[in-house]
Motif scaffolding. Structure first.
Motif, PDB file in Angstrom:
ATOM      1  N   GLY A  10      11.429  -6.928   8.381  1.00  0.00           N
ATOM      2  CA  GLY A  10      10.495  -6.980   7.259  1.00  0.00           C
ATOM      3  C   GLY A  10       9.763  -8.306   7.236  1.00  0.00           C
ATOM      4  O   GLY A  10      10.393  -9.362   7.260  1.00  0.00           O
ATOM      5  N   PRO A  13       6.966 -11.648   1.952  1.00  0.00           N
ATOM      6  CA  PRO A  13       7.283 -13.050   1.623  1.00  0.00           C
ATOM      7  C   PRO A  13       8.754 -13.391   1.822  1.00  0.00           C
ATOM      8  O   PRO A  13       9.073 -14.516   2.240  1.00  0.00           O
ATOM      9  CB  PRO A  13       6.887 -13.173   0.150  1.00  0.00           C
ATOM     10  CG  PRO A  13       6.633 -11.797  -0.332  1.00  0.00           C
ATOM     11  CD  PRO A  13       6.318 -10.954   0.846  1.00  0.00           C
ATOM     12  N   ALA A  14       9.675 -12.442   1.571  1.00  0.00           N
ATOM     13  CA  ALA A  14      11.100 -12.727   1.763  1.00  0.00           C
ATOM     14  C   ALA A  14      11.385 -12.967   3.243  1.00  0.00           C
ATOM     15  O   ALA A  14      11.983 -13.980   3.626  1.00  0.00           O
ATOM     16  CB  ALA A  14      11.947 -11.566   1.230  1.00  0.00           C
ATOM     17  N   ASN A  33       8.309  -6.324  11.821  1.00  0.00           N
ATOM     18  CA  ASN A  33       7.669  -5.767  10.624  1.00  0.00           C
ATOM     19  C   ASN A  33       6.957  -4.464  10.945  1.00  0.00           C
ATOM     20  O   ASN A  33       6.174  -4.390  11.887  1.00  0.00           O
ATOM     21  CB  ASN A  33       6.656  -6.776  10.072  1.00  0.00           C
ATOM     22  CG  ASN A  33       6.111  -6.337   8.738  1.00  0.00           C
ATOM     23  OD1 ASN A  33       6.856  -6.206   7.777  1.00  0.00           O
ATOM     24  ND2 ASN A  33       4.823  -6.086   8.677  1.00  0.00           N
ATOM     25  N   GLU A  34       7.231  -3.462  10.118  1.00  0.00           N
ATOM     26  CA  GLU A  34       6.697  -2.138  10.402  1.00  0.00           C
ATOM     27  C   GLU A  34       5.204  -2.034  10.110  1.00  0.00           C
ATOM     28  O   GLU A  34       4.460  -1.397  10.823  1.00  0.00           O
ATOM     29  CB  GLU A  34       7.464  -1.105   9.581  1.00  0.00           C
ATOM     30  CG  GLU A  34       7.492   0.252  10.225  1.00  0.00           C
ATOM     31  CD  GLU A  34       8.423   1.182   9.493  1.00  0.00           C
ATOM     32  OE1 GLU A  34       9.543   1.383   9.973  1.00  0.00           O
ATOM     33  OE2 GLU A  34       8.036   1.696   8.430  1.00  0.00           O
ATOM     34  N   GLY A  39       3.460  -7.605   3.681  1.00  0.00           N
ATOM     35  CA  GLY A  39       3.990  -6.535   2.835  1.00  0.00           C
ATOM     36  C   GLY A  39       3.153  -6.327   1.577  1.00  0.00           C
ATOM     37  O   GLY A  39       1.923  -6.386   1.632  1.00  0.00           O
ATOM     38  N   GLN A  40       3.843  -6.125   0.455  1.00  0.00           N
ATOM     39  CA  GLN A  40       3.124  -5.901  -0.812  1.00  0.00           C
ATOM     40  C   GLN A  40       2.266  -7.107  -1.182  1.00  0.00           C
ATOM     41  O   GLN A  40       1.251  -6.968  -1.850  1.00  0.00           O
ATOM     42  CB  GLN A  40       4.107  -5.665  -1.947  1.00  0.00           C
ATOM     43  CG  GLN A  40       4.931  -4.419  -1.824  1.00  0.00           C
ATOM     44  CD  GLN A  40       6.010  -4.434  -2.897  1.00  0.00           C
ATOM     45  OE1 GLN A  40       5.729  -4.274  -4.072  1.00  0.00           O
ATOM     46  NE2 GLN A  40       7.243  -4.632  -2.488  1.00  0.00           N
ATOM     47  N   THR A  44      -2.116  -7.755  -2.667  1.00  0.00           N
ATOM     48  CA  THR A  44      -2.436  -8.315  -3.982  1.00  0.00           C
ATOM     49  C   THR A  44      -3.772  -9.028  -3.937  1.00  0.00           C
ATOM     50  O   THR A  44      -3.976  -9.924  -3.120  1.00  0.00           O
ATOM     51  CB  THR A  44      -1.308  -9.281  -4.425  1.00  0.00           C
ATOM     52  OG1 THR A  44      -0.078  -8.588  -4.262  1.00  0.00           O
ATOM     53  CG2 THR A  44      -1.468  -9.709  -5.856  1.00  0.00           C
ATOM     54  N   ASN A  49       0.092 -16.785  -9.775  1.00  0.00           N
ATOM     55  CA  ASN A  49       1.357 -17.289 -10.336  1.00  0.00           C
ATOM     56  C   ASN A  49       2.290 -17.814  -9.253  1.00  0.00           C
ATOM     57  O   ASN A  49       3.498 -17.814  -9.429  1.00  0.00           O
ATOM     58  CB  ASN A  49       2.040 -16.186 -11.165  1.00  0.00           C
ATOM     59  CG  ASN A  49       2.218 -14.895 -10.376  1.00  0.00           C
ATOM     60  OD1 ASN A  49       1.927 -14.853  -9.179  1.00  0.00           O
ATOM     61  ND2 ASN A  49       2.684 -13.855 -11.027  1.00  0.00           N
ATOM     62  N   THR A 111      13.087  -5.482   3.679  1.00  0.00           N
ATOM     63  CA  THR A 111      12.122  -4.400   3.868  1.00  0.00           C
ATOM     64  C   THR A 111      11.313  -4.039   2.607  1.00  0.00           C
ATOM     65  O   THR A 111      10.468  -3.138   2.659  1.00  0.00           O
ATOM     66  CB  THR A 111      12.834  -3.141   4.397  1.00  0.00           C
ATOM     67  OG1 THR A 111      14.002  -2.919   3.598  1.00  0.00           O
ATOM     68  CG2 THR A 111      13.256  -3.299   5.840  1.00  0.00           C
ATOM     69  N   GLY A 112      11.567  -4.716   1.492  1.00  0.00           N
ATOM     70  CA  GLY A 112      10.715  -4.566   0.313  1.00  0.00           C
ATOM     71  C   GLY A 112      10.671  -3.176  -0.282  1.00  0.00           C
ATOM     72  O   GLY A 112      11.628  -2.405  -0.223  1.00  0.00           O
ATOM     73  N   TYR A 239       8.010   2.153  -7.892  1.00  0.00           N
ATOM     74  CA  TYR A 239       8.195   1.721  -6.508  1.00  0.00           C
ATOM     75  C   TYR A 239       9.533   2.189  -5.976  1.00  0.00           C
ATOM     76  O   TYR A 239      10.490   2.308  -6.724  1.00  0.00           O
ATOM     77  CB  TYR A 239       8.105   0.190  -6.429  1.00  0.00           C
ATOM     78  CG  TYR A 239       6.671  -0.250  -6.448  1.00  0.00           C
ATOM     79  CD1 TYR A 239       5.972  -0.443  -5.269  1.00  0.00           C
ATOM     80  CD2 TYR A 239       5.991  -0.397  -7.647  1.00  0.00           C
ATOM     81  CE1 TYR A 239       4.640  -0.786  -5.279  1.00  0.00           C
ATOM     82  CE2 TYR A 239       4.650  -0.755  -7.669  1.00  0.00           C
ATOM     83  CZ  TYR A 239       3.988  -0.941  -6.479  1.00  0.00           C
ATOM     84  OH  TYR A 239       2.660  -1.274  -6.493  1.00  0.00           O
ATOM     85  N   GLY A 275      14.799 -10.146  -1.001  1.00  0.00           N
ATOM     86  CA  GLY A 275      13.562  -9.606  -1.551  1.00  0.00           C
ATOM     87  C   GLY A 275      13.737  -8.331  -2.350  1.00  0.00           C
ATOM     88  O   GLY A 275      14.822  -7.990  -2.817  1.00  0.00           O
ATOM     89  N   ASP A 276      12.633  -7.587  -2.471  1.00  0.00           N
ATOM     90  CA  ASP A 276      12.556  -6.431  -3.360  1.00  0.00           C
ATOM     91  C   ASP A 276      13.495  -5.283  -2.994  1.00  0.00           C
ATOM     92  O   ASP A 276      13.717  -4.390  -3.812  1.00  0.00           O
ATOM     93  CB  ASP A 276      11.122  -5.871  -3.365  1.00  0.00           C
ATOM     94  CG  ASP A 276      10.204  -6.655  -4.280  1.00  0.00           C
ATOM     95  OD1 ASP A 276      10.603  -7.759  -4.706  1.00  0.00           O
ATOM     96  OD2 ASP A 276       9.093  -6.174  -4.561  1.00  0.00           O
ATOM     97  N   GLN A 284       9.159 -10.432  -7.721  1.00  0.00           N
ATOM     98  CA  GLN A 284       7.940 -11.228  -7.631  1.00  0.00           C
ATOM     99  C   GLN A 284       7.928 -11.930  -6.288  1.00  0.00           C
ATOM    100  O   GLN A 284       8.943 -11.945  -5.575  1.00  0.00           O
ATOM    101  CB  GLN A 284       7.934 -12.279  -8.760  1.00  0.00           C
ATOM    102  CG  GLN A 284       7.666 -11.703 -10.138  1.00  0.00           C
ATOM    103  CD  GLN A 284       6.213 -11.302 -10.328  1.00  0.00           C
ATOM    104  OE1 GLN A 284       5.339 -12.136 -10.499  1.00  0.00           O
ATOM    105  NE2 GLN A 284       5.930 -10.022 -10.285  1.00  0.00           N
ATOM    106  N   ILE A 285       6.799 -12.532  -5.945  1.00  0.00           N
ATOM    107  CA  ILE A 285       6.736 -13.272  -4.683  1.00  0.00           C
ATOM    108  C   ILE A 285       7.695 -14.464  -4.742  1.00  0.00           C
ATOM    109  O   ILE A 285       8.420 -14.737  -3.780  1.00  0.00           O
ATOM    110  CB  ILE A 285       5.286 -13.734  -4.401  1.00  0.00           C
ATOM    111  CG1 ILE A 285       4.390 -12.505  -4.246  1.00  0.00           C
ATOM    112  CG2 ILE A 285       5.219 -14.609  -3.157  1.00  0.00           C
ATOM    113  CD1 ILE A 285       2.927 -12.779  -4.308  1.00  0.00           C
TER     114      ILE A 285
END
Ligand SMILES: Cc1cc2nc3c(=O)[nH]c(=O)nc-3n(C[C@H](O)[C@H](O)[C@H](O)COP(=O)(O)OP(=O)(O)OC[C@H]3O[C@@H](n4cnc5c(N)ncnc54)[C@H](O)[C@@H]3O)c2cc1C
Lengths: 306, 113
Positions: A10, A13-14, A33-34, A39-40, A44, A49, A111-112, A239, A275-276, A284-285
């Motif tokens: 993945g 950011p993570a 990374n796929e 990623g997300q 954006t 922030n 992998t978020g 999500y 991460g997510d 969040q990032i």
């Protein structure tokens, strides 16, 4: 077979943060990374922030993080497909695109998540022709048109209110009789004259020719269906963590999120998560970056002690 | 008015006409810096290395001169960004609306060029 100290699955950011920390500490590191790097985050429009940066597009922040990781010697491979993996051995192996095999002492899964789709008839056919997942992107195509917003969380209600600047009428279709959102978001939607509600219901199919013309709405209590002519549908139903490939090896909770300890190590020694995609509340990032740091430093510790 | 990407940008109608008339194979992605558009730009940046016979460009959807893409008959009925258009010898050979995956894009490149 190419050998690494750590492989990160993945490149959001993570994963990229873990890549920066690991390679800066002179560990031979590979990020697999796929999709698109970032990623997300790369999706954006404007990130306002992320501390220390006044405002930046997610796309540019992704590219900067990738360059930063590569500068320290991290190998980043994007648009790959992991076709096999073995986590249970001392040396973990990952096969990519059914041919290239990589080996490492530790793995970080980062992998978020991604938007949930309805998965019903016609949804794919009309994506970009009336079906959308992004109000900011596509809202202005629906000036003075009638649209449906599917969902009952904060995103659905807030995006419905934001879409009132374009659409003449908005119907929120939600599967329950109550909303899973902050009271202020519920109040804003309920008090808006352009917004109407169909509760206990979901969309069951999409129809049209060149673009979307009507949908079928199914009442989940009575199992009855009605047809509604409509110009557009925006889907905001949450999500899903991208953890399906790991469900047979890593411990997941009922939402499919990977369970870990405080060191972000999973049920398999030497396999960390960041991460997510992990079990946590705030996504969040900044929290992904924090996870990437923690997982990387604990992976280094694991390698040194095993 | 350009997009914040590393692709070459089409800025005017005159540039657009020159690009599609002087190049055999052209892909132009017309969008904004939004979640549906950004992955397409990123894929195009990567694909530039593999498809040297194709010219890859982006164009800002809100640029008034982007009417040349917005008003193409092939984009009628499109209601999702980006509008991605493929040209062979100056003629539109394929157009798609909204996000396309890398696989979908390469399938198109392989079939139309
Ligand atoms: C539209 C939108 C706007 C947002 N705005 C903000 C904001 O303004 N500020 C903020 O702080 N946060 C924002 N967020 C949230 C933030 O983007 C996420 O919390 C963050 O990106 C999570 O990072 P991650 O690295 O855990 O996962 P992701 O960013 O999801 O990255 C995961 C990566 O792993 C890849 N992957 C998945 N499965 C595999 C696999 N099997 N093999 C290999 N690779 C795989 C994915 O393709 C992806 O590239 C936003 C999110 C969205 C969708």
């Amino acid at each position: 077979m190419e050998k690494f100290d750590v492989i990160i699955i993945g490149g959001g950011p993570a994963g990229l943060t873990a890549g920066i920390y690991l390679s800066r500490a002179k560990n031979k590191t590979l990020v697999l990374n796929e999709g698109v790097i970032g990623g997300q985050m790369s999706l954006t429009h404007e990130i306002a922030n992320y501390p220390g940066i006044d405002s930046v597009s997610g796309y540019m922040l992704s590219r900067t993080m990738q360059k930063q990781a590569e500068k320290f010697g991290c190998t980043v491979k994007s648009n790959i497909k992991i076709t096999d993996y073995k986590f249970n051995e001392n040396l973990k192996t990952i096969t990519v695109n059914n041919k290239d095999v990589f080996e490492a002492k530790a793995v970080i899964v980062a992998t978020g998540g991604k938007s949930r789709e309805l998965g019903v008839e016609g949804e794919k056919d009309f994506t970009g022709r009336g079906v959308s997942y992004c109000a900011t992107c596509d809202g202005d195509f629906f000036q003075d048109k009638e649209i449906i917003v599917v969902g009952g969380g904060n995103s659905a209600l807030e995006e419905a209110v934001s879409l009132t600047q374009y659409a003449s009428k908005i119907t929120i279709v939600h599967q329950f009789d109550h909303f899973q959102a902050h009271q202020f978001a519920i109040d804003a939607a309920q008090n808006h004259e352009k917004i109407h509600f169909i509760l206990n219901s979901t969309l069951s199919s999409f129809y049209g020719n060149q673009s979307l013309e009507k949908v079928k709405i199914k009442n989940l209590k009575t199992n009855t269906e009605i047809e509604m002519p409509i110009d557009g549908v925006f889907v905001f139903i949450g999500y899903v963590p991208q953890t399906k490939p790991f469900e047979n090896s890593l411990k997941l909770n009922t939402y499919g999120e990977i369970i870990s300890d405080e060191r972000l190590e999973t049920n398999i020694p030497g396999v960390f998560v960041a991460g997510d995609c992990r079990e946590k509340k705030i996504r969040q990032i900044t929290t992904a970056v924090s996870d990437g740091t923690i997982a990387a430093l604990n992976a280094i510790d694991f390698i040194q002690n095993n | 008015m350009v997009l914040n990407t590393n692709l070459e940008h089409v800025k005017t109608e005159a540039e657009y006409k020159k690009i599609i008339s002087e190049n055999e194979n052209v892909m132009i992605c017309c969008g904004r810096m939004g979640p549906m558009c950004v992955p397409v730009y990123a894929d195009m940046e990567d694909l530039r290395n593999d498809y040297k016979n194709i010219k890859f460009y982006d164009m800002l959807f809100d640029n008034p001169e982007a009417h040349v893409i917005r008003n193409l008959p092939e984009c009628r009925g499109f209601m999702g960004l980006p509008f991605t258009v493929y040209y062979k010898n100056g003629k539109v050979v394929k157009a798609t609306s909204s996000l396309q995956s890398r696989e979908e894009i390469t399938d198109i490149l392989n079939s139309v060029f």
